[in-house]
Structure formats: structure tokens, C-alpha cells
Write a protein that holds these residues in place. Structure first.
Motif, PDB file in Angstrom:
ATOM      1  N   VAL A   1     -19.513  31.592 -37.893  1.00  0.00           N
ATOM      2  CA  VAL A   1     -20.117  30.306 -37.543  1.00  0.00           C
ATOM      3  C   VAL A   1     -19.025  29.240 -37.487  1.00  0.00           C
ATOM      4  O   VAL A   1     -18.212  29.133 -38.406  1.00  0.00           O
ATOM      5  N   TYR A   2     -19.017  28.467 -36.416  1.00  0.00           N
ATOM      6  CA  TYR A   2     -18.012  27.416 -36.202  1.00  0.00           C
ATOM      7  C   TYR A   2     -18.724  26.064 -36.265  1.00  0.00           C
ATOM      8  O   TYR A   2     -19.458  25.692 -35.355  1.00  0.00           O
ATOM      9  N   MET A   3     -18.483  25.328 -37.349  1.00  0.00           N
ATOM     10  CA  MET A   3     -19.204  24.084 -37.567  1.00  0.00           C
ATOM     11  C   MET A   3     -18.726  22.961 -36.650  1.00  0.00           C
ATOM     12  O   MET A   3     -19.519  22.154 -36.188  1.00  0.00           O
ATOM     13  N   THR A   4     -17.438  22.887 -36.392  1.00  0.00           N
ATOM     14  CA  THR A   4     -16.870  21.750 -35.668  1.00  0.00           C
ATOM     15  C   THR A   4     -16.016  22.210 -34.492  1.00  0.00           C
ATOM     16  O   THR A   4     -15.639  23.389 -34.399  1.00  0.00           O
ATOM     17  N   LEU A   5     -15.681  21.257 -33.636  1.00  0.00           N
ATOM     18  CA  LEU A   5     -14.795  21.554 -32.517  1.00  0.00           C
ATOM     19  C   LEU A   5     -13.411  21.939 -33.011  1.00  0.00           C
ATOM     20  O   LEU A   5     -12.734  22.768 -32.404  1.00  0.00           O
ATOM     21  N   GLU A   6     -12.990  21.351 -34.120  1.00  0.00           N
ATOM     22  CA  GLU A   6     -11.684  21.694 -34.693  1.00  0.00           C
ATOM     23  C   GLU A   6     -11.646  23.165 -35.104  1.00  0.00           C
ATOM     24  O   GLU A   6     -10.639  23.853 -34.903  1.00  0.00           O
ATOM     25  N   ASP A   7     -12.752  23.651 -35.677  1.00  0.00           N
ATOM     26  CA  ASP A   7     -12.831  25.068 -36.036  1.00  0.00           C
ATOM     27  C   ASP A   7     -12.680  25.940 -34.789  1.00  0.00           C
ATOM     28  O   ASP A   7     -11.992  26.962 -34.808  1.00  0.00           O
ATOM     29  N   VAL A   8     -13.344  25.521 -33.702  1.00  0.00           N
ATOM     30  CA  VAL A   8     -13.270  26.278 -32.448  1.00  0.00           C
ATOM     31  C   VAL A   8     -11.843  26.299 -31.910  1.00  0.00           C
ATOM     32  O   VAL A   8     -11.311  27.356 -31.558  1.00  0.00           O
ATOM     33  N   LEU A   9     -11.216  25.134 -31.850  1.00  0.00           N
ATOM     34  CA  LEU A   9      -9.870  25.043 -31.297  1.00  0.00           C
ATOM     35  C   LEU A   9      -8.861  25.808 -32.148  1.00  0.00           C
ATOM     36  O   LEU A   9      -7.883  26.347 -31.627  1.00  0.00           O
ATOM     37  N   ASN A  10      -9.113  25.877 -33.453  1.00  0.00           N
ATOM     38  CA  ASN A  10      -8.234  26.630 -34.350  1.00  0.00           C
ATOM     39  C   ASN A  10      -8.619  28.103 -34.438  1.00  0.00           C
ATOM     40  O   ASN A  10      -7.944  28.890 -35.124  1.00  0.00           O
ATOM     41  N   LYS A  11      -9.735  28.475 -33.780  1.00  0.00           N
ATOM     42  CA  LYS A  11     -10.237  29.856 -33.786  1.00  0.00           C
ATOM     43  C   LYS A  11     -10.439  30.353 -35.218  1.00  0.00           C
ATOM     44  O   LYS A  11     -10.136  31.497 -35.553  1.00  0.00           O
ATOM     45  N   LYS A  12     -10.979  29.475 -36.048  1.00  0.00           N
ATOM     46  CA  LYS A  12     -11.177  29.789 -37.456  1.00  0.00           C
ATOM     47  C   LYS A  12     -12.620  29.473 -37.852  1.00  0.00           C
ATOM     48  O   LYS A  12     -13.004  28.313 -37.948  1.00  0.00           O
ATOM     49  N   PRO A  13     -13.453  30.503 -38.077  1.00  0.00           N
ATOM     50  CA  PRO A  13     -14.851  30.241 -38.425  1.00  0.00           C
ATOM     51  C   PRO A  13     -14.994  29.541 -39.766  1.00  0.00           C
ATOM     52  O   PRO A  13     -14.223  29.789 -40.696  1.00  0.00           O
ATOM     53  N   SER A  14     -15.993  28.679 -39.857  1.00  0.00           N
ATOM     54  CA  SER A  14     -16.291  27.979 -41.104  1.00  0.00           C
ATOM     55  C   SER A  14     -16.981  28.913 -42.092  1.00  0.00           C
ATOM     56  O   SER A  14     -16.887  28.740 -43.300  1.00  0.00           O
ATOM     57  N   SER A  15     -17.716  29.885 -41.547  1.00  0.00           N
ATOM     58  CA  SER A  15     -18.467  30.814 -42.379  1.00  0.00           C
ATOM     59  C   SER A  15     -18.548  32.156 -41.675  1.00  0.00           C
ATOM     60  O   SER A  15     -18.584  32.222 -40.436  1.00  0.00           O
TER      61      SER A  15
ATOM     62  N   PRO B   1     -24.363  24.151 -36.563  1.00  0.00           N
ATOM     63  CA  PRO B   1     -23.010  24.509 -36.100  1.00  0.00           C
ATOM     64  C   PRO B   1     -22.849  24.326 -34.596  1.00  0.00           C
ATOM     65  O   PRO B   1     -23.809  24.426 -33.826  1.00  0.00           O
ATOM     66  N   LEU B   2     -21.627  24.059 -34.191  1.00  0.00           N
ATOM     67  CA  LEU B   2     -21.332  23.908 -32.764  1.00  0.00           C
ATOM     68  C   LEU B   2     -21.335  25.246 -32.054  1.00  0.00           C
ATOM     69  O   LEU B   2     -21.827  25.377 -30.939  1.00  0.00           O
ATOM     70  N   GLY B   3     -20.765  26.259 -32.696  1.00  0.00           N
ATOM     71  CA  GLY B   3     -20.619  27.542 -32.039  1.00  0.00           C
ATOM     72  C   GLY B   3     -20.835  28.712 -32.976  1.00  0.00           C
ATOM     73  O   GLY B   3     -20.742  28.586 -34.194  1.00  0.00           O
ATOM     74  N   VAL B   4     -21.126  29.868 -32.372  1.00  0.00           N
ATOM     75  CA  VAL B   4     -21.265  31.117 -33.104  1.00  0.00           C
ATOM     76  C   VAL B   4     -20.574  32.213 -32.300  1.00  0.00           C
ATOM     77  O   VAL B   4     -20.817  32.357 -31.100  1.00  0.00           O
ATOM     78  N   SER B   5     -19.696  32.954 -32.966  1.00  0.00           N
ATOM     79  CA  SER B   5     -19.116  34.147 -32.353  1.00  0.00           C
ATOM     80  C   SER B   5     -19.830  35.353 -32.947  1.00  0.00           C
ATOM     81  O   SER B   5     -19.837  35.540 -34.169  1.00  0.00           O
ATOM     82  N   TYR B   6     -20.433  36.142 -32.079  1.00  0.00           N
ATOM     83  CA  TYR B   6     -21.290  37.242 -32.535  1.00  0.00           C
ATOM     84  C   TYR B   6     -20.986  38.495 -31.719  1.00  0.00           C
ATOM     85  O   TYR B   6     -21.162  38.517 -30.503  1.00  0.00           O
ATOM     86  N   LYS B   7     -20.455  39.509 -32.412  1.00  0.00           N
ATOM     87  CA  LYS B   7     -20.117  40.787 -31.778  1.00  0.00           C
ATOM     88  C   LYS B   7     -19.242  40.589 -30.540  1.00  0.00           C
ATOM     89  O   LYS B   7     -19.462  41.207 -29.492  1.00  0.00           O
ATOM     90  N   GLY B   8     -18.251  39.694 -30.674  1.00  0.00           N
ATOM     91  CA  GLY B   8     -17.281  39.494 -29.607  1.00  0.00           C
ATOM     92  C   GLY B   8     -17.682  38.503 -28.541  1.00  0.00           C
ATOM     93  O   GLY B   8     -16.892  38.177 -27.657  1.00  0.00           O
ATOM     94  N   GLU B   9     -18.918  37.989 -28.602  1.00  0.00           N
ATOM     95  CA  GLU B   9     -19.396  37.001 -27.632  1.00  0.00           C
ATOM     96  C   GLU B   9     -19.426  35.624 -28.300  1.00  0.00           C
ATOM     97  O   GLU B   9     -19.916  35.480 -29.416  1.00  0.00           O
ATOM     98  N   MET B  10     -18.933  34.611 -27.586  1.00  0.00           N
ATOM     99  CA  MET B  10     -18.937  33.246 -28.118  1.00  0.00           C
ATOM    100  C   MET B  10     -20.105  32.476 -27.532  1.00  0.00           C
ATOM    101  O   MET B  10     -20.358  32.529 -26.316  1.00  0.00           O
ATOM    102  N   TYR B  11     -20.813  31.772 -28.406  1.00  0.00           N
ATOM    103  CA  TYR B  11     -21.974  30.977 -28.023  1.00  0.00           C
ATOM    104  C   TYR B  11     -21.777  29.532 -28.481  1.00  0.00           C
ATOM    105  O   TYR B  11     -21.250  29.278 -29.561  1.00  0.00           O
ATOM    106  N   PHE B  12     -22.245  28.590 -27.639  1.00  0.00           N
ATOM    107  CA  PHE B  12     -22.205  27.174 -28.001  1.00  0.00           C
ATOM    108  C   PHE B  12     -23.583  26.557 -27.834  1.00  0.00           C
ATOM    109  O   PHE B  12     -24.369  26.977 -26.973  1.00  0.00           O
ATOM    110  N   GLN B  13     -23.857  25.540 -28.636  1.00  0.00           N
ATOM    111  CA  GLN B  13     -24.970  24.659 -28.333  1.00  0.00           C
ATOM    112  C   GLN B  13     -24.394  23.296 -27.965  1.00  0.00           C
ATOM    113  O   GLN B  13     -23.295  22.938 -28.396  1.00  0.00           O
TER     114      GLN B  13
END
Length: 213
Positions: free
Chosen positions: A35-49, A84-96
């Protein structure tokens, strides 16, 4: 002989850098699951959870296949993933879509369903996905999702994560698309917003992203 080989390698590397190193880009699979809470997490490719998730498809009742629009749930808590802004799930990236991270001219638009995540369909210099949107003051029901033949100025919008400007940019019509292309030093196109389809927009984004995939 060794000097000649080294010289050739330097030339090749310079050409490659000129073509691919000028811009930041992201490939499919670059995002670790989570789970990617923020845009910074996305840009750093580092999930928050990295809590375990499950999903329900947003566009039909069959939850066996991961579709382009889904709702995610925390498995242990059995609660919907809302913020959260984004979710990476089984290799697929999703955004709201999030107004906080959108270009200022696009903040008057809302998705027609909140907490819905949309699958990224194209990676490269720009990350691209699509969402059904409505104007802030337009609360009418939207039609079934079949975006390929929809015009670019319809309810289904192509949305880009602009890695350079660190924001989401909704491509609302041909003028908006060409303004975006001009800003990125990409040749503009001739198009009519009533006739230029989402399918053609997909093809254009794919053409731009190809060198970075």
C-alpha cells in the motif's frame, strides 16, 4: 584496439543516455507489492505497508480475475482500503484519483465511485490509467465503461502520472492533450475532441512510452 573498443562503448552509452536517461521512467514490476499512502512513497517505490490484501472487482460481480477497476480490502481487518493513493498487487499497480495530487486545472473533477482503484495500463516516461469522472457540479449517472470508442472529452478520462512535475494530469480534450505534449517538448497532433477516441489516446501514450519500456 582496446582504446577503439572503449571509445565505441562510450559512444553507445552516450546515445542510450540521450534517448533514455534524460527523463525519469518506470517499468511494470518496479513497484513492490503493498500500500502506497502518498505520492512520495510512489516516487520512491517504497510501500507504506505490506499488509495482506484482497480485492473485489468494481465493474462486475466476479472477483476471480483482477480487472482494471477494483476495490481493495485489508485481509486481517476486513476493511476497505480507502485513503492510500496507490496499491501494488501481484505485480500490477493501481491508483485512485486524489485531488491533492492532481494538476490544479483538474481539481473540479471527481471519480464516479470513491475508493476505487484503477490499474495502470501503460508504463514508461508517463504512467497511464483511466477513470470515469464527473464534473464537480455534475452528479448525473455515467454509462457503462467501454472507453475505447469514447471521445477524449467524454466521461472516461485518460490520466497520467507526470514523474517530472510529480502530479497527476487529466487529459480532458485535444487542446489539453496538445498543451501537455507541448510542455513536454513532444510534437503536437491534429485532432478533434469529439472524434479523437480514448483508444487513439492509448496508442499515443504507448508511442511516447515505448523507448522507456
Amino acid at each position: 584496439m582496446k582504446l577503439k573498443i572503449l571509445f565505441c562503448l562510450l559512444i553507445i552509452s552516450n546515445i542510450f543516455f540521450a534517448q533514455n536517461g534524460e527523463y525519469q521512467y518506470i517499468k511494470k514490476g518496479d513497484f513492490p507489492d503493498g500500500v502506497y499512502m502518498t505520492l512520495e512513497d510512489v516516487l520512491n517505490k517504497k510501500p507504506s505497508s505490506t499488509e495482506e490484501l484482497y480485492f473485489k472487482n468494481a465493474d462486475n460481480n466476479n472477483s476471480s480475475d483482477l480487472s482494471e477497476k477494483v476495490f481493495f480490502y485489508f485481509k486481517e481487518k476486513d476493511k476497505k482500503v480507502k485513503f492510500p493513493l496507490g496499491v501494488s498487487y501481484k505485480g500490477e499497480m493501481y491508483f485512485q484519483t486524489y485531488r491533492k495530487y492532481t494538476n490544479k486545472k483538474d481539481k473540479g473533477y471527481d471519480p464516479d465511485a470513491y475508493s476505487r482503484f484503477c490499474k495502470v495500463t501503460n508504463y514508461g516516461r508517463f504512467i497511464y490509467f483511466e477513470e470515469n469522472m464527473r464534473g464537480m457540479f455534475s452528479k448525473f449517472a455515467l454509462g457503462a465503461i467501454n472507453p475505447v470508442t469514447y471521445s477524449i472529452n467524454g466521461s472516461t478520462k485518460g490520466i497520467i502520472l507526470d514523474l517530472q512535475n510529480k502530479e497527476f494530469n487529466m487529459l480532458r480534450d485535444c487542446e489539453d492533450l496538445n498543451n501537455f505534449l507541448k510542455e513536454k517538448n513532444i510534437p503536437q497532433i491534429e485532432c478533434n475532441s469529439d472524434k479523437y477516441t480514448i483508444g487513439e489516446l492509448r496508442a499515443k501514450i504507448d508511442e511516447i512510452n515505448k523507448p522507456y519500456q
